[in-house]
Scaffold this motif. Structure first.
Motif, mmCIF file in Angstrom:
data_model
loop_
_atom_site.group_PDB
_atom_site.id
_atom_site.type_symbol
_atom_site.label_atom_id
_atom_site.label_comp_id
_atom_site.label_asym_id
_atom_site.label_seq_id
_atom_site.Cartn_x
_atom_site.Cartn_y
_atom_site.Cartn_z
ATOM 1 N N TYR A 100 0.824 -1.195 0.000
ATOM 2 C CA TYR A 100 0.000 0.000 0.000
ATOM 3 C C TYR A 100 0.864 1.253 0.000
ATOM 4 O O TYR A 100 2.032 1.216 0.388
ATOM 5 C CB TYR A 100 -0.943 0.007 1.202
ATOM 6 N N HIS A 122 -3.231 3.805 -2.721
ATOM 7 C CA HIS A 122 -3.177 2.644 -3.607
ATOM 8 C C HIS A 122 -2.918 1.404 -2.768
ATOM 9 O O HIS A 122 -2.025 1.399 -1.918
ATOM 10 C CB HIS A 122 -2.068 2.797 -4.646
ATOM 11 N N GLU A 152 -2.616 -2.961 -3.209
ATOM 12 C CA GLU A 152 -2.590 -4.081 -4.153
ATOM 13 C C GLU A 152 -2.196 -5.366 -3.443
ATOM 14 O O GLU A 152 -1.461 -5.349 -2.453
ATOM 15 C CB GLU A 152 -1.643 -3.805 -5.314
ATOM 16 N N LEU A 172 -6.710 -9.564 -3.413
ATOM 17 C CA LEU A 172 -7.708 -8.494 -3.408
ATOM 18 C C LEU A 172 -8.406 -8.402 -4.751
ATOM 19 O O LEU A 172 -7.803 -8.646 -5.798
ATOM 20 C CB LEU A 172 -7.031 -7.153 -3.092
ATOM 21 N N PRO A 173 -9.678 -8.003 -4.756
ATOM 22 C CA PRO A 173 -10.370 -7.834 -6.037
ATOM 23 C C PRO A 173 -9.794 -6.651 -6.811
ATOM 24 O O PRO A 173 -9.336 -5.683 -6.208
ATOM 25 C CB PRO A 173 -11.821 -7.579 -5.619
ATOM 26 N N VAL A 174 -9.816 -6.768 -8.105
ATOM 27 C CA VAL A 174 -9.310 -5.699 -8.982
ATOM 28 C C VAL A 174 -10.500 -4.848 -9.400
ATOM 29 O O VAL A 174 -11.495 -5.380 -9.905
ATOM 30 C CB VAL A 174 -8.612 -6.287 -10.212
ATOM 31 N N PRO A 175 -10.418 -3.522 -9.200
ATOM 32 C CA PRO A 175 -11.549 -2.681 -9.601
ATOM 33 C C PRO A 175 -11.703 -2.656 -11.116
ATOM 34 O O PRO A 175 -10.737 -2.699 -11.859
ATOM 35 C CB PRO A 175 -11.182 -1.300 -9.075
ATOM 36 N N VAL A 176 -12.938 -2.617 -11.559
ATOM 37 C CA VAL A 176 -13.241 -2.564 -12.977
ATOM 38 C C VAL A 176 -13.704 -1.152 -13.301
ATOM 39 O O VAL A 176 -14.626 -0.629 -12.674
ATOM 40 C CB VAL A 176 -14.352 -3.577 -13.345
ATOM 41 N N LEU A 177 -13.061 -0.522 -14.252
ATOM 42 C CA LEU A 177 -13.441 0.823 -14.675
ATOM 43 C C LEU A 177 -14.562 0.739 -15.687
ATOM 44 O O LEU A 177 -14.458 0.050 -16.695
ATOM 45 C CB LEU A 177 -12.246 1.557 -15.269
#
Length: 114
Positions: free
Chosen positions: A93, A101, A103, A107-112
């Motif tokens: 972090y 930030h 990672e 952890l789930p990856v954000p979707v744009l």
């Protein structure tokens, strides 16, 4: 009859008893390693390792703002621990001028959405 029930309970608890110290007992132990450094400006670095395998390291440092009029504390670090499933989980972090930030493979990856 009471003797048979008591004996059965004793045998069941002996069989179910864990052979190694429980996770809760290890979490109650003090840190195995602990290092911490601070300066007069609030900057710091720390690292510690616990008995159950958690490792935490973090650093905070002052960086000038883009206009050079002030300073901001920028923090970055890493935490790793062994989960109940036996896997090691690592989280990195940072927080500073460009936001926060975090990672980690778990952890789930954000979707744009566009």
């Amino acid at each position: 009859m009471k003797l048979i029930v008591a004996l059965a309970c004793l045998v069941a608890s002996a069989v179910a008893a864990p052979s190694s110290p429980s996770l809760a007992a290890r979490r109650a132990l003090p840190a195995l390693q602990h290092e911490e450094i601070h300066d007069d400006f609030g900057q710091y670095a720390l690292r510690y390792v616990t008995a159950e395998g958690t490792v935490v390291s973090e650093r905070g440092r002052l960086v000038p703002t883009p206009d050079g009029r002030a300073y901001v504390m920028v923090t970055d670090g890493e935490t790793s621990y062994i989960g109940d499933d036996g896997k090691t989980y690592v989280t990195k972090y940072s927080a500073g001028l460009d936001g926060t930030h975090v990672e980690g493979a778990h952890l789930p990856v954000p979707v744009l959405v566009q």
